[in-house]
Design an enzyme around this catalytic site. Structure first.
Site, PDB file in Angstrom:
ATOM      1  N   LYS A  81       0.858  -1.198   0.000  1.00  0.00           N
ATOM      2  CA  LYS A  81       0.000   0.000   0.000  1.00  0.00           C
ATOM      3  C   LYS A  81       0.890   1.243   0.000  1.00  0.00           C
ATOM      4  O   LYS A  81       1.900   1.282   0.731  1.00  0.00           O
ATOM      5  CB  LYS A  81      -0.880  -0.036   1.257  1.00  0.00           C
ATOM      6  CG  LYS A  81      -1.887   1.099   1.394  1.00  0.00           C
ATOM      7  CD  LYS A  81      -2.741   0.904   2.663  1.00  0.00           C
ATOM      8  CE  LYS A  81      -3.812   1.934   2.849  1.00  0.00           C
ATOM      9  NZ  LYS A  81      -4.645   1.725   4.041  1.00  0.00           N
ATOM     10  N   SER A 156      -9.699   1.704   3.201  1.00  0.00           N
ATOM     11  CA  SER A 156      -8.858   2.427   2.282  1.00  0.00           C
ATOM     12  C   SER A 156      -7.846   1.560   1.539  1.00  0.00           C
ATOM     13  O   SER A 156      -7.315   1.981   0.518  1.00  0.00           O
ATOM     14  CB  SER A 156      -8.096   3.519   3.027  1.00  0.00           C
ATOM     15  OG  SER A 156      -7.213   2.951   3.978  1.00  0.00           O
ATOM     16  N   SER A 180      -9.772  -0.574   7.475  1.00  0.00           N
ATOM     17  CA  SER A 180      -9.232  -0.458   6.120  1.00  0.00           C
ATOM     18  C   SER A 180      -8.537  -1.689   5.565  1.00  0.00           C
ATOM     19  O   SER A 180      -8.209  -1.709   4.379  1.00  0.00           O
ATOM     20  CB  SER A 180      -8.264   0.717   6.048  1.00  0.00           C
ATOM     21  OG  SER A 180      -8.983   1.878   5.781  1.00  0.00           O
TER      22      SER A 180
HETATM   23  N1  GLN Z   1     -13.102   4.026   6.609  1.00  0.00           N
HETATM   24  C1  GLN Z   1     -12.517   4.514   7.824  1.00  0.00           C
HETATM   25  C2  GLN Z   1     -12.140   5.962   7.645  1.00  0.00           C
HETATM   26  O1  GLN Z   1     -12.424   6.502   6.624  1.00  0.00           O
HETATM   27  C3  GLN Z   1     -11.323   3.686   8.186  1.00  0.00           C
HETATM   28  C4  GLN Z   1     -10.125   4.006   7.404  1.00  0.00           C
HETATM   29  C5  GLN Z   1      -8.930   3.216   7.784  1.00  0.00           C
HETATM   30  O2  GLN Z   1      -9.037   2.206   8.475  1.00  0.00           O
HETATM   31  N2  GLN Z   1      -7.766   3.710   7.381  1.00  0.00           N
HETATM   32  O3  GLN Z   1     -11.589   6.561   8.522  1.00  0.00           O
END
Ligand code: GLN
Length: 505
Positions: A81, A156, A180
């Site tokens: 990532k 994400s 995420s």
């Molecule tokens: N979807 C959540 C957010 O937008 C979690 C994101 C993540 O785990 N990086 O904060």
């Protein structure tokens, strides 16, 4: 050697390398061909580096040929990532503000992978600064779900999940602040593991919300999750939040696992995870697993995690507050994007403002504003402090639950993969994608998502969409988490069932 090595798991590829039936270069070539063919449709990668990959694969083959012992990840092509620093390579965090940023050093995760002689395939796409649940917030491109190219892969770590699902890498690293790793794993039909906070070093991972961020792995099966975790877990003096507990040999534990483990085992199902917003078809898939576990000797216990109903609210105070502070460093002076000087710029403040205005995307701006407000004088007690108190209640909920049960199961995501554009106009509905995952981060616990079946794709006559089961274990009990997951995997056989993996490519 055959062309379709890309289909195999890390464990299987390691076996072929060991028996000398394949070389790392053969494996890499199979992925390069696959990526060239399919990534233009899926857009999982932000960039590939096949020259570097070839050098890595040749080096790995040399080690393997020399007859010396080698690691389970030696010669295995992995995707990373684009939030992990790799020395000398671009790291953008999918933000325009880091458009031209070259990492000055290696993150600990990548340093360990290099020590294992892995093969670096490329950097995968994400929501900008890991803020999002669909990868639509990327500053560069929208990754597509390999099961339906009109749908999101989740986020994400959407690029990481899609790259594993479409066999564009053998495994991938992601990060999980509120879901995420697990939510995109569920939406793409792969395994996603978020370990206990502090099991993997955060050094060299671009910070979003430091008390919640944790690296995780996206892989094809549970054995691979254990192999990847073994390679990167452990104390790091560069990250003082890493834990000094002895890292276990997770792959070894799985190999020697006693299948009768479930006899007398207590499996908790939180009532709060089976309420109104849950898709009925996902609900019935989870209930099938409940019956399976029962048949294998486990007893099912209804539990309540009553304060998790506040988890999304508490998370969006804590995460945005920490983000507003972590993202202060992007000022256009020291890093990345600097607004081109023009007449309008009157002062240093103007330059900061303009650089941030043109460098950050809308969701990131929204969060910085929310977080700055929550931390501002006079509001701290009402927001950040209150959210931290709620966090304590959630920790206590889990502690009490784990006095009654050995493991907790439930859905990972309330819905299967949704359509691109479906939730972009309504941030709240997007935030609810993580309703079942966020409390696990707030409580510092390990959580895993694994594919357990499919549902019909409502917008494609023959299409299917995968369903993820979430398993949550007590703090630092990844051995138990992976063992239960492996037992379920051996029964469900998701990968072996061709009907489950009907990709749209
Ligand atoms: N979807 C959540 C957010 O937008 C979690 C994101 C993540 O785990 N990086 O904060």
């Amino acid at each position: 050697m055959t062309d379709d090595l890309y289909k195999l798991t890390i464990g299987e590829l390691g076996g072929l390398l060991r028996s000398k039936e394949a070389k790392s270069v053969d494996i890499l070539n199979s992925y390069i061909k696959r990526i060239n063919e399919l990534d233009p449709k899926i857009l999982a990668y932000l960039y590939n580096d096949f020259d570097e990959a070839m050098k890595n694969a040749e080096a790995a083959d040399k080690i393997i040929q020399s007859g010396k012992d080698f690691f389970p990840l030696t010669g295995i092509p992995l995707a990373i990532k684009d939030i992990f620093l790799i020395k000398g390579k671009k790291t953008t965090c999918a933000s325009k503000i880091l458009d031209n940023f070259i990492s000055p050093y290696d993150s600990t995760v990548v340093k360990k992978l290099k020590d294992n002689n892995y093969v670096f395939l490329g950097k995968t796409n994400l929501d900008e600064f890991a803020m999002g649940s669909s990868t639509e917030n990327s500053g560069y491109k929208i990754t597509k779900n390999p099961y339906d190219l009109n749908r999101v892969p989740g986020g994400s770590s959407g690029g990481s999940a899609a790259s594993v699902a479409a066999d564009l890498c053998a495994g991938s690293f992601g990060t999980d602040t509120g879901g995420s790793v697990r939510q995109p794993a569920a939406l793409c039909g792969v395994v996603g593991l978020k370990p206990t906070y502090g099991l993997i070093s955060r050094y060299g991972i671009i910070a979003f919300s430091s008390s919640l961020d944790q690296a995780g792995v996206l892989v094809k099966d549970i054995t691979d999750a254990a192999i990847m975790l073994d390679a990167v877990a452990g104390f790091d003096e560069k990250d003082q939040t890493t834990r000094r507990f002895k890292s276990k040999d997770y792959a070894g534990i799985l190999k020697n696992m006693d299948k009768s483990l479930l006899k007398g085992f207590k499996v908790g199902m939180p009532v709060e995870f089976f309420s109104d917003g849950l898709d009925p078809e996902i609900n019935s898939k989870i209930l099938e697993i409940k019956d399976l576990l029962k048949d294998m000797g486990a007893s099912i216990v209804d539990i309540s995690l009553s304060d998790t109903k506040y988890s999304v609210a508490a998370y969006y105070i804590i995460a945005t507050s920490e983000a507003s502070s972590n993202l202060e460093r992007y000022d256009g002076i020291r890093f990345g994007h600097r607004h081109k000087e023009e007449k309008g710029i009157q002062s240093l403040d103007d330059l900061y403002r303009k650089s941030r205005e043109t460098g950050f995307g809308n969701e990131v701006k929204r969060r910085i504003i929310l977080g700055t407000f929550a931390l501002s004088a006079g509001y701290y007690d009402a927001y950040y402090k209150k959210a931290s108190l709620v966090r304590k209640l959630i920790i206590k909920n889990y502690k009490d639950a784990f006095e009654k049960v050995d493991i907790i199961i439930g859905p990972t995501s309330p819905t299967p993969a949704f359509l691109i554009g479906e939730k972009t106009a309504d941030p709240l509905s997007m935030y609810l994608s993580d309703i079942y995952t966020i409390s696990v981060n707030l409580a510092y616990l390990p959580g895993l998502s694994m594919p357990i079946g499919i549902v019909k794709n409502p917008s494609k006559p023959d299409g299917v969409l995968p369903v993820g089961l979430q398993i949550i274990s007590p703090w630092a009990a990844e051995d138990r988490l992976l063992s239960v997951a492996k037992i379920i995997e051996d029964e469900v056989k998701f990968r072996e069932n061709a009907g489950f993996r009907k990709l749209d490519i």
